[in-house]
Write an enzyme that holds these catalytic residues in place. Sequence first.
Site, PDB file in Angstrom:
ATOM      1  CG  ASP A  14      -1.997  -1.125   1.111  1.00 50.44           C
ATOM      2  OD1 ASP A  14      -1.923  -1.939   0.177  1.00 50.44           O
ATOM      3  OD2 ASP A  14      -2.885  -1.192   1.997  1.00 50.44           O
ATOM      4  CE  LYS A 112      -4.219  -4.237   1.095  1.00 51.14           C
ATOM      5  NZ  LYS A 112      -4.934  -3.227   1.896  1.00 51.14           N
ATOM      6  CB  CYS A 157      -2.160  -3.282   5.041  1.00 49.42           C
ATOM      7  SG  CYS A 157      -3.880  -2.696   4.915  1.00 49.42           S
TER       8      CYS A 157
HETATM    9  C1  VGL Z   1      -4.748   0.335   5.733  1.00 50.44           C
HETATM   10  C2  VGL Z   1      -6.322   1.092   7.207  1.00 50.44           C
HETATM   11  C3  VGL Z   1      -7.282   1.066   6.233  1.00 50.44           C
HETATM   12  C4  VGL Z   1      -3.326  -0.065   5.500  1.00 50.44           C
HETATM   13  C5  VGL Z   1      -5.694   0.282   4.744  1.00 50.44           C
HETATM   14  O1  VGL Z   1      -2.858  -0.026   4.333  1.00 50.44           O
HETATM   15  O2  VGL Z   1      -2.638  -0.405   6.474  1.00 50.44           O
HETATM   16  N1  VGL Z   1      -5.064   0.731   6.969  1.00 50.44           N
HETATM   17  N2  VGL Z   1      -6.965   0.659   5.002  1.00 50.44           N
END
Ligand code: VGL
Length: 219
Positions: A14, A112, A157
């Site tokens: 991410d 995702k 994540c």
């Molecule tokens: C994430 C919170 C919500 C992450 C993604 O990438 O850690 N955290 N969505």
Amino acid sequence: MKIRKNIPVLLVVDMQNGFVEESELPVSGGREIIPVINRLMPLFPVVVASQDWHPPDHGSFYTRYPGAVPYDLGSLGGKPQVLWPVHCVQGTRGAAFIPEIKSEYFQAIIRKGMDPEVDSYSVFYDNHHQNPSGLKGYLLERGVKVVFLAGLAFDYCVRYSALDALEFTSEIYVIEDATRGVASSSMAETKKEFEEKGIRLIRAREVESIMAGIMSHLR
Ligand code: VGL
Ligand code: ZN
């Protein structure tokens, strides 16, 4: 036939505009890890990236709940759910990879969080552990037996992706100076859980020597 074993993967989690400082769901120090990840990627035979990719009405967004504020604890699909600020909406700038990250090294990109009724922290499964992304099969078919993780966020994540990787390997390394977390309490919890489960924290400069050892066995 060449028998391949112990192939290492770098999972780049991410690295999106929405997760850096002063952004949608800011992770402090998020920008600092960009050069570290850029230096690590060329060392790996397999590099996979994940991308949080939500519809605009995703059930993890506080905006779906009247009276809620960001970071409240709510529930989604019968499970506790942090109500996040609106982030990483499909096709927006927040969802795009950080321009400075060398995305040309990504061999596969796993998106995702598309289902509005369940969140998906792990790159391998949704939070109900019901729908697999297919990444496990992809990695197994490529002979991957060692998993290194970097990216955002350490306590969400990265955490749940590392835990799910235990399904197919016990050799899991989280590169601590190539990741940053959302909150100190959940980061401490994550470190404790990693220790209990044998997931190792290492520094980027150690990766090189570990990789040299792994790669010498592959030749
Ligand atoms: C994430 C919170 C919500 C992450 C993604 O990438 O850690 N955290 N969505
Ligand atoms: Zn998200």
